[in-house]
Design a protein around this motif. Sequence first.
Motif, mmCIF file in Angstrom:
data_model
loop_
_atom_site.group_PDB
_atom_site.id
_atom_site.type_symbol
_atom_site.label_atom_id
_atom_site.label_comp_id
_atom_site.label_asym_id
_atom_site.label_seq_id
_atom_site.Cartn_x
_atom_site.Cartn_y
_atom_site.Cartn_z
ATOM 1 N N ALA A 167 44.022 50.755 25.900
ATOM 2 C CA ALA A 167 44.935 51.850 25.531
ATOM 3 C C ALA A 167 44.565 52.411 24.163
ATOM 4 C CB ALA A 167 46.376 51.365 25.546
ATOM 5 N N GLU A 168 44.224 51.535 23.224
ATOM 6 C CA GLU A 168 43.791 51.978 21.893
ATOM 7 C C GLU A 168 42.499 52.788 21.990
ATOM 8 O OE1 GLU A 168 42.412 50.044 17.607
ATOM 9 O OE2 GLU A 168 43.301 48.741 19.138
ATOM 10 N N TYR A 169 41.571 52.321 22.810
ATOM 11 C CA TYR A 169 40.312 53.028 23.021
ATOM 12 C C TYR A 169 40.563 54.419 23.594
ATOM 13 C CZ TYR A 169 36.090 54.474 25.462
ATOM 14 O OH TYR A 169 35.033 55.204 25.934
ATOM 15 N N LEU A 170 41.400 54.508 24.626
ATOM 16 C CA LEU A 170 41.670 55.806 25.249
ATOM 17 C C LEU A 170 42.215 56.804 24.237
ATOM 18 C CD1 LEU A 170 43.257 54.856 28.692
ATOM 19 C CD2 LEU A 170 40.964 55.763 28.240
ATOM 20 N N LYS A 171 43.151 56.352 23.444
ATOM 21 C CA LYS A 171 43.765 57.233 22.446
ATOM 22 C C LYS A 171 42.764 57.650 21.368
ATOM 23 C CE LYS A 171 47.572 57.402 19.161
ATOM 24 N NZ LYS A 171 48.654 56.647 18.533
ATOM 25 N N GLY A 172 41.946 56.724 20.924
ATOM 26 C CA GLY A 172 41.084 56.971 19.778
ATOM 27 C C GLY A 172 39.798 57.721 20.061
ATOM 28 N N HIS A 173 39.209 57.528 21.237
ATOM 29 C CA HIS A 173 37.889 58.131 21.458
ATOM 30 C C HIS A 173 37.951 59.568 21.972
ATOM 31 C CE1 HIS A 173 38.197 57.611 25.794
ATOM 32 N NE2 HIS A 173 37.015 58.165 25.947
ATOM 33 N N MET A 174 39.103 60.008 22.462
ATOM 34 C CA MET A 174 39.208 61.356 23.024
ATOM 35 C C MET A 174 38.818 62.459 22.037
ATOM 36 S SD MET A 174 39.712 61.114 26.192
ATOM 37 C CE MET A 174 39.971 62.850 26.488
ATOM 38 N N PRO A 175 39.215 62.397 20.773
ATOM 39 C CA PRO A 175 38.785 63.455 19.841
ATOM 40 C C PRO A 175 37.263 63.533 19.683
ATOM 41 C CG PRO A 175 40.650 62.260 18.923
ATOM 42 C CD PRO A 175 40.209 61.511 20.149
ATOM 43 N N THR A 176 36.566 62.422 19.857
ATOM 44 C CA THR A 176 35.112 62.469 19.732
ATOM 45 C C THR A 176 34.489 63.190 20.917
ATOM 46 O OG1 THR A 176 34.623 60.319 20.810
ATOM 47 C CG2 THR A 176 35.126 60.289 18.440
ATOM 48 N N ILE A 177 35.086 63.040 22.097
ATOM 49 C CA ILE A 177 34.603 63.770 23.270
ATOM 50 C C ILE A 177 34.751 65.261 23.047
ATOM 51 C CG2 ILE A 177 35.073 64.277 25.712
ATOM 52 C CD1 ILE A 177 35.728 61.322 26.074
ATOM 53 N N ASP A 178 35.934 65.676 22.578
ATOM 54 C CA ASP A 178 36.183 67.093 22.283
ATOM 55 C C ASP A 178 35.191 67.616 21.252
ATOM 56 O OD1 ASP A 178 38.365 67.021 24.018
ATOM 57 O OD2 ASP A 178 39.816 66.715 22.405
ATOM 58 N N GLN A 179 34.967 66.825 20.217
ATOM 59 C CA GLN A 179 34.083 67.225 19.125
ATOM 60 C C GLN A 179 32.665 67.526 19.609
ATOM 61 O OE1 GLN A 179 33.949 64.288 16.006
ATOM 62 N NE2 GLN A 179 32.321 65.320 14.900
ATOM 63 N N TYR A 180 32.210 66.818 20.641
ATOM 64 C CA TYR A 180 30.837 66.977 21.128
ATOM 65 C C TYR A 180 30.737 67.831 22.396
ATOM 66 C CZ TYR A 180 28.958 64.000 17.528
ATOM 67 O OH TYR A 180 28.565 63.499 16.304
ATOM 68 N N GLY A 181 31.839 68.471 22.777
ATOM 69 C CA GLY A 181 31.787 69.431 23.872
ATOM 70 C C GLY A 181 32.041 68.887 25.258
ATOM 71 N N GLY A 182 32.485 67.640 25.352
ATOM 72 C CA GLY A 182 32.772 67.068 26.656
ATOM 73 C C GLY A 182 34.231 67.222 27.011
ATOM 74 N N LYS A 183 34.560 66.942 28.263
ATOM 75 C CA LYS A 183 35.959 66.927 28.684
ATOM 76 C C LYS A 183 36.119 65.958 29.841
ATOM 77 C CE LYS A 183 35.407 71.009 31.564
ATOM 78 N NZ LYS A 183 35.795 72.350 31.852
ATOM 79 N N VAL A 184 37.249 65.289 29.866
ATOM 80 C CA VAL A 184 37.573 64.398 30.976
ATOM 81 C C VAL A 184 38.138 65.272 32.086
ATOM 82 C CG1 VAL A 184 38.995 62.469 31.756
ATOM 83 C CG2 VAL A 184 37.998 62.432 29.460
#
Length: 96
Positions: A19-36
Motif C-alpha cells: 500500500a505504501e509502494y502504491l501511494k508513493g511510486h505513482m508520482p514517479t510514473i506521472d513524472q516520466y510520462g507513464g500511466k496505469v
Amino acid sequence: MEPVLALMEVHVKDKEKFAEYLKGHMPTIDQYGGKVTLRSEGIESIEGDWLPKLFVMQEWPSVEAFRKWYASKEYQPWKDLRKEACDLKLTLVRKL
C-alpha cells in the motif's frame, strides 16, 4: 516512438508495504510520462493455468521512456520497497 505496455503479474507478500509502494511510486510514473491503465483483482481464467491474483497494465510513450523511469533515481527507493512488498513478473509489449 512506439507506445509500449508494461504488463505485470503481482503477488503481494506484505500488504502494508505494498500500500505504501502504491501511494508513493505513482508520482514517479506521472513524472516520466507513464500511466496505469488497468489494475484488476477480478480475474477469471478461460484457458490454461494462468491466473494472476493481481494484474497491472501501464502505458508508456516508448520503451525508452519506460526504461528511463525504471532506472530513475526517483523510482529506485520505491523499487526497493516493491521488492520487499511483492513478487513481480514484468513484460513489455509494443503496441501496434
